[in-house]
Design a protein around this motif. Structure first.
Motif, PDB file in Angstrom:
ATOM      1  N   LEU A 197      -4.408  -9.409 -11.429  1.00 25.46           N
ATOM      2  CA  LEU A 197      -4.824  -9.488 -10.024  1.00 25.46           C
ATOM      3  C   LEU A 197      -4.221  -8.338  -9.225  1.00 25.46           C
ATOM      4  N   TYR A 198      -2.989  -8.000  -9.521  1.00 22.83           N
ATOM      5  CA  TYR A 198      -2.355  -6.871  -8.844  1.00 22.83           C
ATOM      6  C   TYR A 198      -3.127  -5.578  -9.117  1.00 22.83           C
ATOM      7  N   ASP A 199      -3.439  -5.339 -10.380  1.00 24.09           N
ATOM      8  CA  ASP A 199      -4.176  -4.123 -10.734  1.00 24.09           C
ATOM      9  C   ASP A 199      -5.552  -4.103 -10.069  1.00 24.09           C
ATOM     10  N   LEU A 200      -6.201  -5.251 -10.015  1.00 22.17           N
ATOM     11  CA  LEU A 200      -7.505  -5.332  -9.355  1.00 22.17           C
ATOM     12  C   LEU A 200      -7.388  -4.947  -7.884  1.00 22.17           C
ATOM     13  N   GLN A 201      -6.345  -5.437  -7.217  1.00 17.82           N
ATOM     14  CA  GLN A 201      -6.187  -5.136  -5.800  1.00 17.82           C
ATOM     15  C   GLN A 201      -5.887  -3.652  -5.562  1.00 17.82           C
ATOM     16  N   VAL A 202      -5.117  -3.042  -6.442  1.00 15.69           N
ATOM     17  CA  VAL A 202      -4.861  -1.598  -6.320  1.00 15.69           C
ATOM     18  C   VAL A 202      -6.177  -0.828  -6.372  1.00 15.69           C
ATOM     19  N   ARG A 203      -7.025  -1.173  -7.345  1.00 11.11           N
ATOM     20  CA  ARG A 203      -8.316  -0.484  -7.477  1.00 11.11           C
ATOM     21  C   ARG A 203      -9.223  -0.805  -6.297  1.00 11.11           C
ATOM     22  N   ALA A 204      -9.278  -2.080  -5.919  1.00 15.69           N
ATOM     23  CA  ALA A 204     -10.173  -2.487  -4.837  1.00 15.69           C
ATOM     24  C   ALA A 204      -9.766  -1.844  -3.518  1.00 15.69           C
ATOM     25  N   ALA A 205      -8.469  -1.804  -3.236  1.00 17.50           N
ATOM     26  CA  ALA A 205      -8.000  -1.192  -1.997  1.00 17.50           C
ATOM     27  C   ALA A 205      -8.375   0.283  -1.947  1.00 17.50           C
ATOM     28  N   ALA A 206      -8.240   0.975  -3.071  1.00 14.73           N
ATOM     29  CA  ALA A 206      -8.601   2.394  -3.114  1.00 14.73           C
ATOM     30  C   ALA A 206     -10.103   2.580  -2.896  1.00 14.73           C
ATOM     31  N   GLN A 208     -12.121   0.525  -1.292  1.00 18.13           N
ATOM     32  CA  GLN A 208     -12.432   0.183   0.102  1.00 18.13           C
ATOM     33  C   GLN A 208     -12.056   1.322   1.039  1.00 18.13           C
ATOM     34  N   SER A 209     -10.928   1.960   0.785  1.00 22.87           N
ATOM     35  CA  SER A 209     -10.510   3.090   1.612  1.00 22.87           C
ATOM     36  C   SER A 209     -11.471   4.262   1.465  1.00 22.87           C
ATOM     37  N   ALA A 210     -11.895   4.530   0.235  1.00 18.56           N
ATOM     38  CA  ALA A 210     -12.827   5.633   0.003  1.00 18.56           C
ATOM     39  C   ALA A 210     -14.158   5.369   0.703  1.00 18.56           C
ATOM     40  N   LEU A 212     -14.651   3.486   3.421  1.00 21.74           N
ATOM     41  CA  LEU A 212     -14.461   3.640   4.867  1.00 21.74           C
ATOM     42  C   LEU A 212     -14.347   5.113   5.243  1.00 21.74           C
ATOM     43  N   GLN A 213     -13.636   5.865   4.444  1.00 25.45           N
ATOM     44  CA  GLN A 213     -13.488   7.292   4.731  1.00 25.45           C
ATOM     45  C   GLN A 213     -14.843   7.997   4.709  1.00 25.45           C
ATOM     46  N   ALA A 214     -15.662   7.683   3.728  1.00 24.88           N
ATOM     47  CA  ALA A 214     -16.993   8.297   3.641  1.00 24.88           C
ATOM     48  C   ALA A 214     -17.835   7.910   4.856  1.00 24.88           C
ATOM     49  N   TYR A 215     -17.734   6.661   5.271  1.00 21.60           N
ATOM     50  CA  TYR A 215     -18.487   6.207   6.447  1.00 21.60           C
ATOM     51  C   TYR A 215     -18.050   6.957   7.699  1.00 21.60           C
ATOM     52  N   LEU A 216     -16.747   7.061   7.902  1.00 19.44           N
ATOM     53  CA  LEU A 216     -16.240   7.755   9.084  1.00 19.44           C
ATOM     54  C   LEU A 216     -16.650   9.224   9.089  1.00 19.44           C
ATOM     55  N   ARG A 217     -16.627   9.835   7.926  1.00 17.94           N
ATOM     56  CA  ARG A 217     -17.006  11.250   7.860  1.00 17.94           C
ATOM     57  C   ARG A 217     -18.494  11.453   8.135  1.00 17.94           C
ATOM     58  N   THR A 223     -13.563  14.938   9.285  1.00 18.61           N
ATOM     59  CA  THR A 223     -12.313  15.203   8.567  1.00 18.61           C
ATOM     60  C   THR A 223     -11.452  13.943   8.416  1.00 18.61           C
ATOM     61  N   ALA A 224     -12.036  12.773   8.633  1.00 21.37           N
ATOM     62  CA  ALA A 224     -11.264  11.526   8.560  1.00 21.37           C
ATOM     63  C   ALA A 224     -10.626  11.342   7.189  1.00 21.37           C
ATOM     64  N   VAL A 225      -9.402  10.832   7.192  1.00 16.45           N
ATOM     65  CA  VAL A 225      -8.693  10.515   5.945  1.00 16.45           C
ATOM     66  C   VAL A 225      -8.200   9.078   6.055  1.00 16.45           C
ATOM     67  N   VAL A 226      -8.559   8.253   5.091  1.00 15.13           N
ATOM     68  CA  VAL A 226      -8.140   6.848   5.072  1.00 15.13           C
ATOM     69  C   VAL A 226      -7.219   6.642   3.882  1.00 15.13           C
ATOM     70  N   GLU A 227      -6.021   6.150   4.155  1.00 13.06           N
ATOM     71  CA  GLU A 227      -5.019   5.958   3.113  1.00 13.06           C
ATOM     72  C   GLU A 227      -5.535   5.020   2.019  1.00 13.06           C
ATOM     73  N   SER A 228      -5.301   5.411   0.763  1.00 12.63           N
ATOM     74  CA  SER A 228      -5.793   4.611  -0.362  1.00 12.63           C
ATOM     75  C   SER A 228      -4.715   3.809  -1.058  1.00 12.63           C
ATOM     76  N   ALA A 229      -3.450   4.150  -0.855  1.00 19.52           N
ATOM     77  CA  ALA A 229      -2.361   3.480  -1.583  1.00 19.52           C
ATOM     78  C   ALA A 229      -2.234   2.026  -1.135  1.00 19.52           C
ATOM     79  N   TRP A 230      -1.880   1.178  -2.081  1.00 16.47           N
ATOM     80  CA  TRP A 230      -1.655  -0.246  -1.814  1.00 16.47           C
ATOM     81  C   TRP A 230      -0.679  -0.747  -2.853  1.00 16.47           C
ATOM     82  N   PRO A 231       0.271  -1.636  -2.527  1.00 15.76           N
ATOM     83  CA  PRO A 231       0.500  -2.305  -1.251  1.00 15.76           C
ATOM     84  C   PRO A 231       1.457  -1.567  -0.320  1.00 15.76           C
ATOM     85  N   VAL A 232       2.010  -0.436  -0.748  1.00 13.31           N
ATOM     86  CA  VAL A 232       2.907   0.335   0.109  1.00 13.31           C
ATOM     87  C   VAL A 232       2.416   1.770   0.175  1.00 13.31           C
TER      88      VAL A 232
END
Length: 237
Positions: A197-206, A208-210, A212-217, A223-232
């Motif tokens: 589950l932890y590994d799934l969330q790391v991938r899913a968070a990345a 989701q960030s990608a 959102l970043q594509a949408y904002l751009r 030039t929007a940048v959305v942080e991909s690291a999770w949980p820290v």
């Protein structure tokens, strides 16, 4: 049985703002949610954050600068206690439920560094785990559902009461209950090992960030940048 049927520990912070690099912790809660739904253990903190609490933040969580200065524990002492309690939870292998963990755990990390305390990751010798983030999981299992994904919205969607939103204890309990409902509703999630589950969330968070970043751009900021690291989020050097 599944991780969601065992003891869960909810963790929540209320803060001076939303910037992990500059904002401060005002209140914190670590609560235990037993398999029968009872709240068994709880630790709560009110801090003097050492800075003025903006009016807009005080309007959300109800803690004024004056109240925090008069009643709050000095921030370094409280942050040491909070970090140690969280570290002990994770050392024991108990799932730590944190709504939007990327924010709360990153801010806790920065507060430790601000006061020369050992950060959570260094106490653990690895990234914080096992962490369960209802926000990341909900976006993964129900990607295209319209509407807000804040805690109050997830509580409404999963049928969890939230009577005192933005109170750290109430939010921590509600997040743990939402996580349990998710494990019940989505059996493949509920039956995963905590490591998977932890590994799934790391991938899913990345992912989701990608997205959102594509949408904002495409729409507002090329030039929007959305942080991909999770949980820290790693500290900038």
């Amino acid at each position: 049985m599944g991780w969601h049927r065992e003891l869960l520990i909810g963790f929540d912070l209320e803060t001076t703002g939303t910037d992990i690099e500059t904002d401060r912790i005002v209140t914190a809660a670590v609560v235990g949610l037993e398999p029968d739904g009872a709240v068994s253990t709880e630790r709560t903190w009110l801090l003097d954050p050492g800075v003025a609490i903006p009016e807009e933040a005080a309007a959300i969580h109800g803690i004024s600068t004056e109240h925090a200065r008069e009643q709050g524990v000095p921030a370094p002492c409280a942050i040491e206690e909070i970090t140690q309690v969280v570290a002990e939870t994770l050392h024991a292998g108990t799932p730590l439920v944190v709504m939007n963990a990327r924010y709360d755990l990153s801010l806790l990390d920065r507060e430790c560094r601000r006061y020369g305390l050992e950060p959570l990751g260094e106490r653990l010798g690895a990234g914080p785990s096992p962490v369960v983030d209802p926000l990341v999981i909900d976006k993964h299992v129900d990607k295209y559902r319209k509407g807000k994904r804040a805690l109050h919205a997830l509580c409404a969607y999963y049928g969890v009461p939230l009577d005192d939103a933005h109170n750290a204890k109430a939010d921590a309990v509600a997040a743990a209950r939402v996580a349990r409902r998710m494990g019940e509703k989505y059996r493949p999630i509920g039956m995963m090992s905590l490591a998977d589950l932890y590994d799934l969330q790391v991938r899913a968070a990345a992912e989701q960030s990608a997205s959102l970043q594509a949408y904002l751009r495409r729409t507002t900021n090329p030039t929007a940048v959305v942080e991909s690291a999770w949980p820290v989020v790693p500290p900038s050097r």
